[in-house]
Write a protein that holds these residues in place. Structure first.
Motif, PDB file in Angstrom:
ATOM      1  N   LEU A  12       7.554  13.910  10.903  1.00 44.87           N
ATOM      2  CA  LEU A  12       9.012  13.861  10.920  1.00 44.87           C
ATOM      3  C   LEU A  12       9.600  14.923  11.849  1.00 44.87           C
ATOM      4  CD1 LEU A  12       9.761  13.265   7.121  1.00 44.87           C
ATOM      5  CD2 LEU A  12       9.797  11.597   8.980  1.00 44.87           C
ATOM      6  N   GLY A  13       8.841  15.992  12.094  1.00 44.19           N
ATOM      7  CA  GLY A  13       9.328  17.043  12.983  1.00 44.19           C
ATOM      8  C   GLY A  13       8.621  17.066  14.321  1.00 44.19           C
ATOM      9  N   ARG A  70       7.814  16.285  18.090  1.00 49.52           N
ATOM     10  CA  ARG A  70       8.430  15.873  19.346  1.00 49.52           C
ATOM     11  C   ARG A  70       7.519  14.896  20.073  1.00 49.52           C
ATOM     12  NH1 ARG A  70      12.250  18.733  22.058  1.00 49.52           N
ATOM     13  NH2 ARG A  70      11.201  18.129  23.994  1.00 49.52           N
ATOM     14  N   PRO A  71       8.088  14.066  20.955  1.00 49.35           N
ATOM     15  CA  PRO A  71       7.240  13.207  21.787  1.00 49.35           C
ATOM     16  C   PRO A  71       6.248  14.039  22.601  1.00 49.35           C
ATOM     17  CG  PRO A  71       9.533  12.526  21.944  1.00 49.35           C
ATOM     18  CD  PRO A  71       9.527  13.820  21.189  1.00 49.35           C
ATOM     19  N   GLY A  72       5.026  13.542  22.718  1.00 52.91           N
ATOM     20  CA  GLY A  72       4.020  14.235  23.507  1.00 52.91           C
ATOM     21  C   GLY A  72       3.488  15.485  22.845  1.00 52.91           C
ATOM     22  N   SER A  73       3.491  15.515  21.508  1.00 48.87           N
ATOM     23  CA  SER A  73       3.048  16.703  20.781  1.00 48.87           C
ATOM     24  C   SER A  73       1.946  16.345  19.789  1.00 48.87           C
ATOM     25  CB  SER A  73       4.225  17.326  20.015  1.00 48.87           C
ATOM     26  OG  SER A  73       5.292  17.634  20.876  1.00 48.87           O
ATOM     27  N   LYS A  74       1.186  17.356  19.427  1.00 46.85           N
ATOM     28  CA  LYS A  74       0.173  17.172  18.380  1.00 46.85           C
ATOM     29  C   LYS A  74      -0.037  18.486  17.642  1.00 46.85           C
ATOM     30  CE  LYS A  74      -4.032  18.115  21.128  1.00 46.85           C
ATOM     31  NZ  LYS A  74      -3.435  18.371  22.437  1.00 46.85           N
ATOM     32  N   ILE A  75      -0.302  18.403  16.354  1.00 48.09           N
ATOM     33  CA  ILE A  75      -0.619  19.580  15.557  1.00 48.09           C
ATOM     34  C   ILE A  75      -2.079  19.939  15.803  1.00 48.09           C
ATOM     35  CG2 ILE A  75      -0.889  20.473  13.209  1.00 48.09           C
ATOM     36  CD1 ILE A  75       1.567  18.801  12.440  1.00 48.09           C
ATOM     37  N   VAL A  76      -2.307  21.168  16.231  1.00 48.47           N
ATOM     38  CA  VAL A  76      -3.660  21.593  16.588  1.00 48.47           C
ATOM     39  C   VAL A  76      -4.297  22.467  15.516  1.00 48.47           C
ATOM     40  CG1 VAL A  76      -3.247  21.411  19.064  1.00 48.47           C
ATOM     41  CG2 VAL A  76      -2.747  23.572  17.883  1.00 48.47           C
ATOM     42  N   TYR A  77      -3.477  22.952  14.579  1.00 45.02           N
ATOM     43  CA  TYR A  77      -4.024  23.789  13.500  1.00 45.02           C
ATOM     44  C   TYR A  77      -3.134  23.660  12.276  1.00 45.02           C
ATOM     45  CZ  TYR A  77      -5.196  27.822  10.631  1.00 45.02           C
ATOM     46  OH  TYR A  77      -5.544  28.612   9.578  1.00 45.02           O
ATOM     47  N   ILE A  81       0.688  27.840   7.158  1.00 45.96           N
ATOM     48  CA  ILE A  81       1.058  27.800   8.577  1.00 45.96           C
ATOM     49  C   ILE A  81       0.431  26.607   9.283  1.00 45.96           C
ATOM     50  CG2 ILE A  81      -0.881  29.221   9.405  1.00 45.96           C
ATOM     51  CD1 ILE A  81       2.679  29.872  10.575  1.00 45.96           C
ATOM     52  N   ASN A  82       1.168  26.039  10.212  1.00 43.23           N
ATOM     53  CA  ASN A  82       0.575  25.088  11.157  1.00 43.23           C
ATOM     54  C   ASN A  82       1.123  25.364  12.547  1.00 43.23           C
ATOM     55  OD1 ASN A  82       3.051  23.769  11.462  1.00 43.23           O
ATOM     56  ND2 ASN A  82       2.413  21.902  10.435  1.00 43.23           N
ATOM     57  N   ALA A  83       0.444  24.808  13.546  1.00 43.17           N
ATOM     58  CA  ALA A  83       0.824  25.065  14.933  1.00 43.17           C
ATOM     59  C   ALA A  83       0.755  23.769  15.726  1.00 43.17           C
ATOM     60  CB  ALA A  83      -0.094  26.114  15.554  1.00 43.17           C
ATOM     61  N   THR A  84       1.723  23.602  16.613  1.00 44.28           N
ATOM     62  CA  THR A  84       1.834  22.387  17.418  1.00 44.28           C
ATOM     63  C   THR A  84       1.832  22.739  18.892  1.00 44.28           C
ATOM     64  OG1 THR A  84       3.167  21.332  15.679  1.00 44.28           O
ATOM     65  CG2 THR A  84       3.259  20.353  17.878  1.00 44.28           C
ATOM     66  N   ALA A 138       3.769  26.733  22.302  1.00 43.96           N
ATOM     67  CA  ALA A 138       3.488  26.251  20.936  1.00 43.96           C
ATOM     68  C   ALA A 138       4.714  26.445  20.058  1.00 43.96           C
ATOM     69  CB  ALA A 138       2.298  27.000  20.333  1.00 43.96           C
ATOM     70  N   THR A 139       4.787  25.656  19.017  1.00 40.85           N
ATOM     71  CA  THR A 139       5.729  25.911  17.922  1.00 40.85           C
ATOM     72  C   THR A 139       4.908  26.007  16.636  1.00 40.85           C
ATOM     73  OG1 THR A 139       6.131  23.513  17.716  1.00 40.85           O
ATOM     74  CG2 THR A 139       7.726  24.791  18.974  1.00 40.85           C
ATOM     75  N   LEU A 140       5.358  26.855  15.738  1.00 37.34           N
ATOM     76  CA  LEU A 140       4.643  27.071  14.481  1.00 37.34           C
ATOM     77  C   LEU A 140       5.615  26.972  13.320  1.00 37.34           C
ATOM     78  CD1 LEU A 140       3.449  29.287  16.780  1.00 37.34           C
ATOM     79  CD2 LEU A 140       1.744  29.550  14.987  1.00 37.34           C
ATOM     80  N   GLN A 141       5.114  26.554  12.177  1.00 35.07           N
ATOM     81  CA  GLN A 141       5.925  26.456  10.974  1.00 35.07           C
ATOM     82  C   GLN A 141       5.236  27.203   9.839  1.00 35.07           C
ATOM     83  OE1 GLN A 141       6.641  22.473   9.517  1.00 35.07           O
ATOM     84  NE2 GLN A 141       8.157  23.152   8.011  1.00 35.07           N
ATOM     85  N   ASP A 142       5.986  28.114   9.213  1.00 40.19           N
ATOM     86  CA  ASP A 142       5.514  28.832   8.030  1.00 40.19           C
ATOM     87  C   ASP A 142       6.279  28.285   6.842  1.00 40.19           C
ATOM     88  OD1 ASP A 142       5.139  30.670   5.920  1.00 40.19           O
ATOM     89  OD2 ASP A 142       4.698  32.297   7.321  1.00 40.19           O
ATOM     90  N   CYS A 143       5.618  27.466   6.035  1.00 38.25           N
ATOM     91  CA  CYS A 143       6.350  26.831   4.940  1.00 38.25           C
ATOM     92  C   CYS A 143       6.537  27.766   3.745  1.00 38.25           C
ATOM     93  CB  CYS A 143       5.656  25.529   4.513  1.00 38.25           C
ATOM     94  SG  CYS A 143       3.995  25.723   3.922  1.00 38.25           S
ATOM     95  N   GLU A 144       5.789  28.858   3.671  1.00 38.50           N
ATOM     96  CA  GLU A 144       6.006  29.839   2.611  1.00 38.50           C
ATOM     97  C   GLU A 144       7.296  30.611   2.845  1.00 38.50           C
ATOM     98  OE1 GLU A 144       2.662  32.378   2.122  1.00 38.50           O
ATOM     99  OE2 GLU A 144       1.425  30.845   1.150  1.00 38.50           O
ATOM    100  N   LEU A 145       7.531  30.981   4.100  1.00 31.97           N
ATOM    101  CA  LEU A 145       8.749  31.723   4.452  1.00 31.97           C
ATOM    102  C   LEU A 145       9.885  30.790   4.854  1.00 31.97           C
ATOM    103  CD1 LEU A 145       7.263  34.658   6.575  1.00 31.97           C
ATOM    104  CD2 LEU A 145       7.902  34.675   4.154  1.00 31.97           C
ATOM    105  N   ASP A 146       9.583  29.499   4.974  1.00 34.32           N
ATOM    106  CA  ASP A 146      10.552  28.503   5.434  1.00 34.32           C
ATOM    107  C   ASP A 146      11.128  28.917   6.787  1.00 34.32           C
ATOM    108  OD1 ASP A 146      12.043  26.195   5.396  1.00 34.32           O
ATOM    109  OD2 ASP A 146      13.705  27.079   4.276  1.00 34.32           O
TER     110      ASP A 146
END
Length: 219
Positions: A118-119, A121-128, A134-137, A161-169
């Protein structure tokens, strides 16, 4: 092997494997995901485009085998032109499906805490993704036009890269100046509908954590 046969074999090797991999992933994850969660996966909605292409490859191969030598000389370009035209018309879908085929989410059955597809972007993939915090794209051709706070000049930045920390939102973005490869920045990332915003990270420990995650996956 004639030119058309070589083209069909090459396309089938590339996209046939992708088609099998994605279908295999769907079979793997379907028993463990809610129907809505499954339908949110990008490869579910885009897979029919690839299925149609595989059918077109099969049809072109059958027709080519039926034709005589002289007919092939005239019709091979017609078939390859039609196939390339279909790919061009669906280029974004093909590119994204290839990203999906390499994405960490492809075979994941964990209860997802992240934005996931859902988040994306076109031409992106989650690599970790650690499935907890945490995850990284990684992104293709994601360029930002920003003002350099130090110089006041407009500059273009490649998003590493973009990263998301769902614990810290919280979300983060790592960018690199196209003018000076040594200029890299890690910022807070606030994606919006019409405009994205960014902020400076003042917490040294938080900054170092994001930097270490990126460095560990970008070796």
């Amino acid at each position: 092997m004639d030119k058309m046969e070589g083209f069909l074999n090459s396309e089938r090797e590339r996209y046939g494997k992708l088609f099998v991999d994605i279908n295999y992933a769907i079979d793997n994850v379907s028993p463990f995901l809610e129907k809505q969660d499954l339908s949110n996966r990008k490869y579910i909605t885009k897979l029919p485009v690839l299925k149609k292409y595989m059918e077109l490859l099969d049809s072109a191969e059958r027709d080519s085998k039926k034709e005589g030598f002289f007919s092939k000389l005239f019709n091979n370009d017609k078939y390859s032109g039609l196939l390339e035209s279909y790919k061009a018309d669906n280029l974004d879908n093909f590119n994204q499906l290839e990203k999906c085929g390499k994405c960490a989410c492809l075979n994941c059955t964990a209860t997802c805490k992240f934005d996931s597809c859902l988040g994306c972007r076109p031409g992106s993939k989650i690599v970790y993704c650690d499935h907890e915090k945490i995850n990284a794209t990684f992104h293709d051709n994601y360029i930002l036009n920003l003002t350099n706070d130090r110089t006041g000049a407009e500059d273009r930045y490649k998003v590493l890269a973009t990263l998301q920390d769902c614990e810290l939102d919280r979300k983060y973005i790592i960018i690199q100046s196209l003018m000076s490869k040594d200029e890299k920045f890690i910022l807070y990332y606030y994606p919006g509908i019409s405009e994205d915003n960014f902020g400076e990270i003042s917490d040294e420990q938080e900054f170092d954590f994001i930097a270490s995650v990126y460095e560990s996956i970008n070796k």
